[in-house]
Design an enzyme around this catalytic site. Sequence first.
Site, mmCIF file in Angstrom:
data_model
loop_
_atom_site.group_PDB
_atom_site.id
_atom_site.type_symbol
_atom_site.label_atom_id
_atom_site.label_comp_id
_atom_site.label_asym_id
_atom_site.label_seq_id
_atom_site.Cartn_x
_atom_site.Cartn_y
_atom_site.Cartn_z
ATOM 1 N N GLU A 60 0.707 -1.383 0.192
ATOM 2 C CA GLU A 60 -0.375 -0.351 -0.190
ATOM 3 C C GLU A 60 1.177 1.586 0.134
ATOM 4 O O GLU A 60 1.494 0.838 1.225
ATOM 5 C CB GLU A 60 -0.817 -0.146 1.456
ATOM 6 N N CYS A 109 -2.482 8.900 2.616
ATOM 7 C CA CYS A 109 -2.201 8.575 1.094
ATOM 8 C C CYS A 109 -2.502 9.337 0.341
ATOM 9 O O CYS A 109 -2.732 9.307 -0.831
ATOM 10 C CB CYS A 109 -1.910 7.005 1.515
#
Length: 493
Positions: free
Chosen positions: A257, A291
């Site tokens: 990720e 993010c």
Amino acid sequence: MSLHTVDTHAPVDPLHLMLLIGGEHRESERRIEVRNPARLDDVVGSIPDATTAEVDDAIAAAAAAAPAWGATSAAERIALFAAIADAIESQADDIATLEVRENGSARYIAAREVLGAASIWREVADYLAEILTPKDYPSGDGFVRVERRPFGVVGCIVPWNAPLILTANKIAPALAAGNAIVLKPSPFSPLGASRIAEIAASILPPGVVNIVNGGGEAGAAIVAHREIRKLSFTGGGVTAQHIMRQAADTLTAVHFELGGNDPAIVLDDVDVRATVDRIVDSAFRRSGQVCFAVKRVYVPRALAAEFRDELVARVDAITVGDPLEPGVTMGPMNNQGQLERIRGLLERLEGSGRDVRVLGSRVSPETWGDGYFIQPAVVLDAQQGDEIVATEQFGPILPIVVYDDLEQAISWANDTEFGLCSSVWSPNRERAIQVADRIEAGMTIINSHLFTRVGMKEIPFGGWKQSGIGWEASPYGIEEYLQFHSLDVQSMP
Ligand code: NAD
């Protein structure tokens, strides 16, 4: 728990974390200090800096515990997970305070993050039994059975920016699938993440959850170990490249990720004020250190002037300071590297002739020099090729790019090696979905960004292109930690 509790600055004894290996706490040869990024004289605690030998011990303990844990039923795991969720909730206030002090996030964000980190343990209950139930198919005079098996030992490496939720999002599904885990939090925000894992460890059998705090060396030791059958990593792309190269030696399966450069495409029929309100919240939350924050905004020329005015007004209302002070809506950057990177971006922008506005106000400016503070900024006339548009800023600077043609905006949105999240803004749902369908990203949110149902049942979270490999949350998040075992039962000829 109140979302807005204000803590005092009363001195608190620094926490002294130890390694957790096979159910035993152990001192490490080396230690790292953890300081409050808003008040650098505030030592929040210290963690071990695990050596390769200590990591090897943790992996051996996980390997010893994995078979028995992998043999437990879905019902047994679900019951234990409910107890973990309850225990996290019972310590929510304490964990949120820890998160504010070590991470620099605003108090209300930390409070919500803890509750999110607790609920993940319950969500897996909704689909675990079904995923683990073998599927039988008749085959001649025998049958075929397709079953799911855990990998054994999973290495989990997490970053500092939302450590509670990112830790739970990784270790809960890995454990639900029947793996034992070795967790390494980031040395920039290790205490809350470790607390989540310590709670799980106190409820699960010894050795199922092992914690090796430390820096890159500890992370690399996890990646290099043959017994790690799956490596789940959340963090930056450069670290992921190192990991992938190293994992090649053992052909270890990786789950990544990674970063994002999320576009928000504003269509020409929006209510500008309402749109700006939400975009600002989605871009500056956690000082932009998310993010899937909005990282660049594409605005139609017809709305550009109004959008710029609203944006400046809204960002100017942000108050920056120590999140333990009342009224603060944006805390410091988490660490010195982050602060210097953002200052560098700003300096280069200011020399570029772009219309850069540094906004917001300083709460307690006399303590400004005590932490990694920076004011939020916007770039009102950014161009597609600019550094601030092309790279992941991961900080509180938001560029606006004006477009004349929607086709051009879609193509600019996709002109990136990232593909994490994205958003399209319009009251016309059908039109917005048509644009969303053309965006290259793991997720597109219509009329929001950052505020999703991630972590809930249906939505897998992950990135296309260099934003990741694999999926987190939802049933797909558990499937990442399972492999197939197929049984083909035939008769003797
Ligand atoms: P980072 O890559 O520097 O560090 C992440 C973790 O990797 C830390 O625990 C670190 O100690 C460890 N590490 C460092 N070197 C290692 C090595 N050689 N081998 C193994 N592990 C090693 O990232 P960061 O600065 O902590 O996090 C910021 C990045 O993470 C941003 O790019 C952000 O977008 C990304 N991120 C992605 C998601 C997502 O879900 N896609 C979520 C949060 C953050």
